[in-house]
Motif scaffolding. Structure first.
Motif, PDB file in Angstrom:
ATOM      1  N   ALA A  17       2.707   8.468   2.163  1.00 30.76           N
ATOM      2  CA  ALA A  17       3.401   7.613   3.126  1.00 30.76           C
ATOM      3  C   ALA A  17       2.897   6.184   3.051  1.00 30.76           C
ATOM      4  O   ALA A  17       1.697   5.923   3.079  1.00 30.76           O
ATOM      5  CB  ALA A  17       3.186   8.159   4.532  1.00 30.76           C
ATOM      6  N   VAL A  18       3.829   5.243   2.955  1.00 29.42           N
ATOM      7  CA  VAL A  18       3.490   3.830   2.937  1.00 29.42           C
ATOM      8  C   VAL A  18       4.169   3.171   4.123  1.00 29.42           C
ATOM      9  O   VAL A  18       5.391   3.280   4.279  1.00 29.42           O
ATOM     10  CB  VAL A  18       3.976   3.153   1.632  1.00 29.42           C
ATOM     11  N   PRO A  19       3.420   2.526   5.031  1.00 29.49           N
ATOM     12  CA  PRO A  19       4.038   1.913   6.200  1.00 29.49           C
ATOM     13  C   PRO A  19       5.098   0.895   5.779  1.00 29.49           C
ATOM     14  O   PRO A  19       4.856   0.070   4.893  1.00 29.49           O
ATOM     15  CB  PRO A  19       2.862   1.220   6.908  1.00 29.49           C
ATOM     16  N   PRO A  20       6.298   0.941   6.347  1.00 35.68           N
ATOM     17  CA  PRO A  20       7.337  -0.011   5.989  1.00 35.68           C
ATOM     18  C   PRO A  20       6.988  -1.416   6.432  1.00 35.68           C
ATOM     19  O   PRO A  20       6.145  -1.619   7.310  1.00 35.68           O
ATOM     20  CB  PRO A  20       8.562   0.521   6.743  1.00 35.68           C
ATOM     21  N   ALA A  21       7.670  -2.370   5.835  1.00 30.47           N
ATOM     22  CA  ALA A  21       7.356  -3.772   6.112  1.00 30.47           C
ATOM     23  C   ALA A  21       7.622  -4.122   7.568  1.00 30.47           C
ATOM     24  O   ALA A  21       6.964  -4.992   8.134  1.00 30.47           O
ATOM     25  CB  ALA A  21       8.177  -4.671   5.191  1.00 30.47           C
ATOM     26  N   ASP A  22       8.593  -3.450   8.192  1.00 28.44           N
ATOM     27  CA  ASP A  22       8.941  -3.763   9.574  1.00 28.44           C
ATOM     28  C   ASP A  22       8.312  -2.762  10.534  1.00 28.44           C
ATOM     29  O   ASP A  22       8.947  -2.306  11.479  1.00 28.44           O
ATOM     30  CB  ASP A  22      10.454  -3.788   9.738  1.00 28.44           C
ATOM     31  N   ALA A  23       7.062  -2.382  10.281  1.00 29.80           N
ATOM     32  CA  ALA A  23       6.364  -1.409  11.114  1.00 29.80           C
ATOM     33  C   ALA A  23       6.378  -1.836  12.582  1.00 29.80           C
ATOM     34  O   ALA A  23       6.255  -3.019  12.900  1.00 29.80           O
ATOM     35  CB  ALA A  23       4.930  -1.263  10.622  1.00 29.80           C
ATOM     36  N   LYS A  24       6.541  -0.864  13.489  1.00 30.19           N
ATOM     37  CA  LYS A  24       6.715  -1.163  14.902  1.00 30.19           C
ATOM     38  C   LYS A  24       5.860  -0.273  15.794  1.00 30.19           C
ATOM     39  O   LYS A  24       5.503   0.845  15.430  1.00 30.19           O
ATOM     40  CB  LYS A  24       8.181  -0.955  15.299  1.00 30.19           C
ATOM     41  N   THR A  25       5.575  -0.782  16.992  1.00 31.31           N
ATOM     42  CA  THR A  25       4.971   0.026  18.055  1.00 31.31           C
ATOM     43  C   THR A  25       6.095   0.611  18.906  1.00 31.31           C
ATOM     44  O   THR A  25       7.070  -0.078  19.214  1.00 31.31           O
ATOM     45  CB  THR A  25       4.047  -0.842  18.927  1.00 31.31           C
ATOM     46  N   PHE A  26       5.949   1.863  19.270  1.00 33.84           N
ATOM     47  CA  PHE A  26       6.945   2.560  20.086  1.00 33.84           C
ATOM     48  C   PHE A  26       6.270   2.959  21.387  1.00 33.84           C
ATOM     49  O   PHE A  26       5.326   3.747  21.397  1.00 33.84           O
ATOM     50  CB  PHE A  26       7.457   3.794  19.335  1.00 33.84           C
ATOM     51  N   ARG A  27       6.754   2.423  22.495  1.00 35.32           N
ATOM     52  CA  ARG A  27       6.163   2.669  23.808  1.00 35.32           C
ATOM     53  C   ARG A  27       7.131   3.525  24.625  1.00 35.32           C
ATOM     54  O   ARG A  27       8.253   3.098  24.888  1.00 35.32           O
ATOM     55  CB  ARG A  27       5.902   1.336  24.513  1.00 35.32           C
ATOM     56  N   TRP A  28       6.657   4.705  25.012  1.00 39.18           N
ATOM     57  CA  TRP A  28       7.564   5.585  25.729  1.00 39.18           C
ATOM     58  C   TRP A  28       6.869   6.259  26.897  1.00 39.18           C
ATOM     59  O   TRP A  28       5.628   6.248  26.995  1.00 39.18           O
ATOM     60  CB  TRP A  28       8.209   6.594  24.786  1.00 39.18           C
ATOM     61  N   ALA A  29       7.674   6.856  27.771  1.00 39.80           N
ATOM     62  CA  ALA A  29       7.116   7.434  28.997  1.00 39.80           C
ATOM     63  C   ALA A  29       7.992   8.586  29.482  1.00 39.80           C
ATOM     64  O   ALA A  29       9.180   8.673  29.161  1.00 39.80           O
ATOM     65  CB  ALA A  29       7.013   6.378  30.092  1.00 39.80           C
ATOM     66  N   SER A  30       7.369   9.452  30.258  1.00 32.78           N
ATOM     67  CA  SER A  30       8.090  10.403  31.103  1.00 32.78           C
ATOM     68  C   SER A  30       7.244  10.573  32.354  1.00 32.78           C
ATOM     69  O   SER A  30       6.197   9.945  32.501  1.00 32.78           O
ATOM     70  CB  SER A  30       8.345  11.729  30.387  1.00 32.78           C
ATOM     71  N   GLN A  31       7.681  11.450  33.258  1.00 36.25           N
ATOM     72  CA  GLN A  31       7.042  11.482  34.574  1.00 36.25           C
ATOM     73  C   GLN A  31       5.675  12.158  34.601  1.00 36.25           C
ATOM     74  O   GLN A  31       4.889  11.913  35.507  1.00 36.25           O
ATOM     75  CB  GLN A  31       7.968  12.148  35.581  1.00 36.25           C
ATOM     76  N   GLY A  32       5.365  13.007  33.607  1.00 38.14           N
ATOM     77  CA  GLY A  32       4.081  13.712  33.609  1.00 38.14           C
ATOM     78  C   GLY A  32       3.304  13.447  32.338  1.00 38.14           C
ATOM     79  O   GLY A  32       3.854  13.058  31.305  1.00 38.14           O
ATOM     80  N   ASP A  33       2.002  13.706  32.384  1.00 39.29           N
ATOM     81  CA  ASP A  33       1.149  13.446  31.231  1.00 39.29           C
ATOM     82  C   ASP A  33       1.141  14.629  30.267  1.00 39.29           C
ATOM     83  O   ASP A  33       1.478  15.762  30.631  1.00 39.29           O
ATOM     84  CB  ASP A  33      -0.282  13.147  31.691  1.00 39.29           C
TER      85      ASP A  33
END
Length: 524
Positions: A17-33
Motif C-alpha cells: 500500500a502506498v498512500p495516495p497523493a491526496d491523503a486525507k483525515t476522516f473524522r467521524w462520530a456516533s453516539q457511543g464509544d
C-alpha cells in the motif's frame, strides 16, 4: 473434491500500500464509544466494524456482501466436515512479525475461550490444525452450511504478540476486566491503532506495509463518541466532523435540504425488540412477589398488544423504521414474509389478557434500555413505557450508556430490556441460536437474556446448524420462527433503517450491516 473461490488472479491483492497523493483525515462520530480493542471480547456491531479495519479475517464480504478471500486466498472441502484454507503469504502484523498458520490456529482457539463473546461464530468447529506454515484445516462436528459466513467475523491476532503481552485469553468485558488487548491492537489490516482515549476519541493511521490495495484515500481516522444528537449534527454542519453514523431521524429532512450534507440510507439487517425474563420464579425488578408474570404467555401477549408500533414508526422514528412481527430482517437468509406479521395494537385485548392472567390492575416492572446504542433507543423505551401504562403495566425506565448496559444485561441482571440484533452472518441461525436457543455452551443462547426455553425450538436450531439442503433448511427455519412468534419469545418492534450523514465531499459504501469500511472511503 469441492473447490471454492479460486480466482486468485482477480483476488490476490498483494501490492504494498502506498498512500495516495491526496491523503486525507476522516473524522467521524456516533453516539457511543468503541467498547474494546480486543477482537474476541465483545460481539457488538460498532466494535466489530471498527476492528475489521485493524484485524483481518480469513474471508470477508465485498461491496455486494458476498464472501470473498482475505487472509485466505483459497479453500477446498476434501470432506463434508473438513475445510482446508491456503493462507496469503508475505503478510505482516503491524509490529512487523509475519502472519502464519500458527496465528490462525491460536485465534480460532482464543475465540472459543470462556471469556470470548465470539463463540457463536465458532459453533460447529471441532478442531483447527496447522498443515504447514501457510495451510490450515478446520474440522467441523458435522456439515456446516454457514462456516464461511462465521469466518467473516473471526479476526486473526498475532500469537507471539498475545503471549508477549499476556493476553492469550480474551478480555472478559462482562466483568469489566482491564487488559493490554483492550487498549492496544496489533492486526494485519489497513489501519493501525495510534491512540485510544476511552469516551474521548480513538485515532487510527494507515498501515504503510499493508499487503492490500488502497481504494480510498483516508490515511488518518479519528473516531469521537458524541452522545448528544444536537451536538453531532452541529459538528457535522460546522465541518468539525466529516461523517455521522447515526443522525437523528428528526433532522434528516433538514440535513437533506441544506445542500452541504449528503445522506446515504438503506435498511439495516437489525431488528429492534423487547425481551422479558421468562426464567426466574420471581422477577428481580417488579412489585409482583412470589411469581413471575412473564412466564405466562398471556402477559407476554398483552405486552405485544399494548404496543402501537405504527405510532413509534411515525412519531419516534419519523418513518425511518420498518414495523415487524419477525425476529429476523428481510436481508437475512431464512426470512419469511408470511411470518413477518405483527399482532395488532389492541389495548382492550391487552387488558383482557392481563386480567385473565391474574393481573387486573397490572403490575410494575423496570425496563432496562441503552441511551446511546440504537437510533432513538431511549425515546423508543419512553414510548413503550407510556403505551404499557395505558394497560396497567407501570414501567420504571432505567436508561444507561451502552458501556454499562451490555455488561448488566449479559449477566441476566434484568427483568425487561430493549435490544437490537444485527446479523453479521446474514443467516437466521445466528439469530435463533443466539436469541432463542436454551442457554448453553458454544454460543447457544449467548444473548437469550430472558432465558426463554422451548425443546421444540432447540431441536430445530440443532437441525439448522448442520442441514445443507437449502429448501429443507429454510423450512426448518420457518418452523423455528413460527414457534418464536407463537411463544412471544420476544416482542419485535421494527427493523432499523440506517441513514448515514456526511459532508458532500465524502464518498462511502453503505452496507446493510451498518459497517463503515475505511478502505472504501474517499474524502475529496
Amino acid at each position: 473434491m469441492k473447490r471454492f473461490a479460486l480466482a486468485a488472479a482477480l483476488l490476490a491483492a498483494t501490492l504494498i500500500a502506498v498512500p495516495p497523493a491526496d491523503a486525507k483525515t476522516f473524522r467521524w462520530a456516533s453516539q457511543g464509544d468503541i467498547l474494546t480493542m480486543d477482537p474476541h471480547s465483545q460481539n457488538e456491531a460498532l466494535n466489530n466494524g471498527v476492528l475489521a479495519d485493524v484485524y483481518e479475517t480469513l474471508v470477508t464480504r465485498d461491496k455486494q456482501l458476498k464472501v470473498v478471500p482475505l487472509l485466505a486466498v483459497s479453500w477446498t472441502q476434501p470432506k463434508p466436515t473438513v475445510w482446508r484454507f491456503v493462507l496469503r503469504k508475505d503478510v505482516k502484523f503491524h509490529d512487523g512479525t509475519p502472519f502464519t498458520a500458527d496465528d490462525v490456529v491460536f485465534s480460532m482457539q482464543r475465540a472459543q475461550a470462556p471469556s470470548s463473546n465470539f463463540q457463536i461464530y465458532t459453533q460447529g468447529i471441532d478442531k483447527v490444525r496447522k498443515v504447514d506454515d501457510y495451510t490450515v484445516e478446520i474440522e467441523t462436528k458435522g456439515p456446516n452450511p454457514v462456516l464461511l459466513d462465521q469466518l467473516t467475523e473471526l479476526r486473526i491476532m498475532s500469537k507471539a504478540w498475545a503471549e508477549k503481552n499476556k493476553v492469550t485469553a480474551p478480555q472478559n468485558f462482562i466483568q469489566k476486566e482491564e487488559t493490554y488487548s483492550a487498549r492496544n491492537a496489533n492486526g494485519t489490516g489497513p489501519y493501525m491503532l495510534k491512540s485510544r482515549e476511552t469516551d474521548v476519541r480513538t485515532v487510527f493511521v494507515a498501515n504503510p506495509n499493508w499487503w492490500g490495495k488502497r481504494e480510498g484515500n483516508v490515511t488518518e481516522v479519528i473516531y469521537t463518541p458524541v452522545k448528544s444528537d444536537a451536538t453531532r449534527v452541529a459538528a457535522l454542519l460546522s465541518g468539525e466532523l466529516d461523517f455521522v453514523l447515526d443522525p437523528p431521524p428528526q433532522d434528516i429532512a433538514r440535513l437533506k435540504s441544506g445542500g452541504k450534507i449528503k445522506i446515504l440510507e438503506g435498511n439495516e439487517n437489525r431488528t429492534i425488540f423487547l425481551g422479558m425474563d421468562q426464567h426466574r420464579d420471581e422477577l428481580l425488578y417488579s412489585d409482583v412477589k412470589g411469581k413471575n408474570p412473564f412466564k405466562d404467555l398471556r402477559v407476554r401477549q398483552a405486552v405485544y398488544y399494548a404496543i402501537d408500533e405504527a405510532a413509534i414508526q411515525k412519531n419516534v422514528m419519523r418513518g425511518l423504521a420498518l414495523p415487524t412481527g419477525s425476529i429476523v430482517a428481510p436481508q437475512v437468509r431464512g426470512y419469511s414474509k408470511e411470518l413477518d406479521k405483527r399482532l395488532p395494537h389492541d389495548s382492550a385485548k391487552a387488558k383482557q389478557l392481563l386480567a385473565e392472567a391474574g393481573y387486573p390492575n397490572g403490575f410494575e416492572v423496570t425496563l432496562d434500555c441503552p441511551n446511546n446504542r440504537y437510533i432513538n433507543d431511549e425515546r423508543i423505551c419512553q414510548a413503550v413505557a407510556g403505551m404499557l401504562a395505558q394497560v396497567g403495566i407501570r414501567v420504571k425506565l432505567n436508561a444507561m450508556p451502552r458501556a454499562t448496559y451490555f455488561p448488566k444485561i449479559q449477566k441476566f441482571d434484568t427483568s425487561m430490556y430493549l435490544l437490537g440484533w444485527g446479523v453479521p452472518t446474514f443467516d437466521a441461525l445466528y439469530s435463533l441460536q443466539s436469541l432463542a436457543r436454551t442457554v448453553g455452551p458454544g454460543g447457544d443462547g449467548n444473548f437469550n437474556l430472558g432465558r426463554y426455553s422451548n425443546p421444540q425450538m432447540d431441536a430445530r436450531v440443532e437441525r439448522i446448524k448442520t442441514e445443507t439442503d437449502r429448501a429443507v433448511r429454510d423450512r426448518i427455519i420457518g418452523e423455528a420462527l413460527a414457534i418464536h412468534n407463537q411463544d412471544v419469545a420476544h416482542v419485535p418492534l421494527h427493523h432499523q433503517v440506517i441513514p448515514w450523514a456526511m459532508k458532500a465531499n465524502v464518498d462511502a459504501v453503505h452496507r446493510a450491516d451498518n459497517r463503515v469500511t475505511m478502505n472504501w472511503v474517499t474524502v475529496k
